[in-house]
Design a protein around this motif. Sequence first.
Motif, short mmCIF file in Angstrom:
data_model
loop_
_atom_site.label_atom_id
_atom_site.label_comp_id
_atom_site.label_asym_id
_atom_site.label_seq_id
_atom_site.Cartn_x
_atom_site.Cartn_y
_atom_site.Cartn_z
N GLU A 21 0.79 -1.17 0.09
CA GLU A 21 -0.01 -0.06 -0.14
C GLU A 21 1.05 1.27 -0.01
OE1 GLU A 21 -3.05 0.01 -0.26
OE2 GLU A 21 -3.54 -2.15 0.06
N GLY A 53 -4.70 -14.18 1.78
CA GLY A 53 -4.79 -12.91 2.57
C GLY A 53 -4.28 -11.76 1.65
N SER A 87 -12.71 -12.79 3.94
CA SER A 87 -13.56 -11.50 4.44
C SER A 87 -14.28 -11.08 2.72
CB SER A 87 -12.40 -10.44 4.54
OG SER A 87 -13.30 -9.25 4.34
N GLN A 94 -10.70 -6.34 -3.47
CA GLN A 94 -10.01 -7.10 -4.46
C GLN A 94 -10.68 -7.04 -5.90
OE1 GLN A 94 -9.72 -10.59 -2.19
NE2 GLN A 94 -8.73 -9.41 -0.25
N ARG A 128 -12.01 -19.84 0.40
CA ARG A 128 -11.98 -19.63 1.62
C ARG A 128 -10.83 -20.19 2.01
NH1 ARG A 128 -17.15 -19.42 0.60
NH2 ARG A 128 -17.95 -17.26 0.61
N HIS A 143 1.84 -12.25 2.36
CA HIS A 143 2.25 -11.15 2.87
C HIS A 143 1.38 -10.60 4.01
CE1 HIS A 143 3.18 -6.45 3.01
NE2 HIS A 143 4.36 -7.03 3.09
#
Length: 369
Positions: A21, A53, A87, A94, A128, A143
Amino acid sequence: QGYYTRRGGVGESGDFVTSPEISQVFGELIGIWYISEWIATGKPKAFQLVELGPGRGTLTDDILRVFNQLASLLSKCDVSIHLVEVSPKLSEIQALMLTGGKVQSNPEDESAYMKGVSKTGVPIFWYRDIQDVPPGYSFYLAHEFFDALPIHKFQRTEKGWREVLVDIDPEVPDQLRFVLSPSGTPATENFIQPEETRDHVEVCPEAGVIIQKLACRIEKDGGAALVADYGHDGTKTDTFRGFQNHKLHDVLSAPGTADLTADVDFSYLRKMTQGRTATLGPIKQREFLKNMGIDLRLQVLLQNSRDAATRKQLLHSYDMLMSPKKMGDRFNFFALLPHHRLAQPDKKDKPESKAPLPPVAGFGELLLK
Ligand code: SAH
């Protein structure tokens, strides 16, 4: 309360910010790492990139940009993206980032709960659980994933190991507190290594199970895994922390509203590969990125940017990623690779094939020819 399934605050407006980010260069260099491994193993006809993730999807987006820039190299290779995400909120973010929101939910012919196609034409699938991802030669990426998984905490006492448990404080309403189990628990019996020397340990059995699965898959189908996270090699003790709005937050207050994190114990991950794969690292993020050529990439971006504000931003994000006091020393890179990638089997019978194996990028010094 399900922090990630309900809130999942990655990014500047959330509870914590991560390297992808902060700078596009981070994901680009990781993309190069996978391409380099793909070349080193003889350019297989297909590979899956499996991210555990994926947060907001920024890292995969940056990696896909690199794959697209190297399209001529990858033209004969069948590339697909597989995201493991629990999530619903983050998987929506995403999907928007990677496909522009054009996705199909619960496709009948797949084990995925969602599928779509990236802006650059690469198929993307969402799951999932890692076990739903189809088998095949794969590159795995985790990460800031393992630090988010739940841990058990243990304290050594005169009477032996005791588990740290969460209890309701009898004196203060709506307040939780830590207590020590009065005797051993199934977890103290099963999760502490016999050779443990620390007095306080945190064990993440879920991370162990996932690493076992990755090691089995890499042993069977080939590929590699890259794990990047803050952590230690079996030396730290009490690292369990909460973050809310980028500030430390008491882990026991207002459950479900803060990011809970514990340092990754890389020595435990290494043990959980059970020798099925070779491992490299952990090495510091600063060293890994330097070995991957971050300085050259920064120079190119600085030369190509016309305005002073962009140049300032590039230098600032480089400092965030590399400075020892910021992320440079706190984050580590760790890799799982098939044994044959690092050690040549005995070539007594075939002396002509003794060409040295290419080095694994990032884990050794970058040599420019
Ligand atoms: N890799 C991203 C995000 C890290 S946050 C980045 O670096 O920016 C942790 C991510 O793991 C989130 O996407 C969260 O939803 C996901 N996650 C947490 N627990 C998980 C689990 N048990 N299985 C799959 N994904 C999980």
